[in-house]
Design an enzyme around this catalytic site. Structure first.
Site, PDB file in Angstrom:
ATOM      1  N   GLU A  20       0.841  -1.206   0.000  1.00 37.93           N
ATOM      2  CA  GLU A  20       0.000   0.000   0.000  1.00 37.93           C
ATOM      3  C   GLU A  20       0.874   1.253   0.000  1.00 37.93           C
ATOM      4  OE1 GLU A  20      -2.495   2.519   3.306  1.00 37.93           O
ATOM      5  OE2 GLU A  20      -2.164   0.382   3.625  1.00 37.93           O
ATOM      6  N   ASP A  58       0.772   3.847  -3.215  1.00 39.68           N
ATOM      7  CA  ASP A  58       0.363   5.242  -3.051  1.00 39.68           C
ATOM      8  C   ASP A  58       1.313   6.168  -3.797  1.00 39.68           C
ATOM      9  OD1 ASP A  58      -1.062   7.514  -1.720  1.00 39.68           O
ATOM     10  OD2 ASP A  58       0.873   7.749  -0.731  1.00 39.68           O
ATOM     11  N   GLU A 103      -4.405   0.620  -3.478  1.00 37.92           N
ATOM     12  CA  GLU A 103      -3.020   1.096  -3.497  1.00 37.92           C
ATOM     13  C   GLU A 103      -2.048  -0.078  -3.462  1.00 37.92           C
ATOM     14  OE1 GLU A 103      -3.763   5.392  -1.250  1.00 37.92           O
ATOM     15  OE2 GLU A 103      -3.121   3.650  -0.102  1.00 37.92           O
TER      16      GLU A 103
END
Length: 250
Positions: free
Chosen positions: A69, A73, A145
């Site tokens: 994640e 991102d 993400e």
């Protein structure tokens, strides 16, 4: 006779949770929905694994989607920023920034997961499932993400960009007015009507400390109000402002 292992080690081994898995059929279905076939399918499984589905401590770090994640991102921000630079050549940084923020926020990531119907593949604990985790914006956004991060690690920037183009297609097609923050639009509407600025009141806060849920009421004096929830005050305020704008427009 071999000496027994120390009690602490024995207990740790007994309580260790096995890493979550997806069946071959579900793994294929997930890749079909994503539009990318992984060379290392374990990366996709990890991207779809919520921290609740693994043990605590090192297991959560190693086997859940948290680290992917973090990577995804950054990849998402890069791809969206690059796309905005290419498509909106006459806009300043001040105009591009809110567009970027709208397209990379957790809600936008959650919308991308819903659009591709990937939420059914997320691996959750029984408790998290029962608590509605599969519908929670933060859970869906984190998984999105992480999927981007997994694609980037497996195949590089090009397939990650293709996934974002596919998953964000409805959001890219939205009208320019929708790229503005709903709170900004509501404020501009109130000022245009000669009314006081909108007010936002916290009606309640629930959920655990690490995943709070705020209930916010947005109101414009004499013209109405709307209530919405979100994982932060800001997100709840934005959702409430958007709902109020819809009611005022109707």
């Amino acid at each position: 006779m071999k000496p027994a292992r120390p009690k602490r080690t024995r207990l740790r081994g007994k309580g260790k949770a096995s890493a979550p898995v997806l069946s071959d059929d579900r793994l294929k279905a997930a890749q079909d929905a994503i539009g990318y076939k992984f060379k290392d399918a374990k990366l996709l499984v990890r991207a779809l694994t919520h921290p609740s589905a693994v043990g605590g401590g090192g297991d959560a770090v190693r086997d859940s989607n948290q680290r992917l994640e973090f990577l995804g991102d950054r990849v998402l921000n890069l791809v969206i920023a690059e796309r905005l630079m290419e498509r909106r050549k006459m806009e300043s940084e001040g105009e591009l920034a809110p567009r970027l923020n709208r397209l990379v926020k957790k809600g936008a990531c959650a919308d991308a997961v819903r659009y591709l119907e990937l939420q059914e593949f997320i691996l959750l604990s029984d408790g998290e499932e029962a608590a509605g985790g599969r519908k929670r914006e933060s859970t869906l956004g984190d998984a999105c993400e992480a999927i981007i991060g997994a694609i980037f690690k497996d195949g590089g920037l090009s397939p990650a960009r293709k996934f974002i183009e596919k998953a964000w297609a409805p959001q890219f097609a939205s009208t320019p007015a929708e790229t503005k923050d709903p709170k900004t639009l509501l404020q501009e509407w109130a000022q245009g009507q000669g009314l006081p600025l909108p007010d936002y009141d916290v009606l309640s806060r629930s959920g655990p400390d690490h995943e709070p849920i705020y209930e916010i009421e947005a109101k414009v004096d004499g013209r109405g109000s709307a209530v919405a929830t979100g994982p932060s005050k800001r997100e709840a305020e934005r959702s409430a402002a958007a709902l109020l704008l819809q009611s005022l427009a109707g």
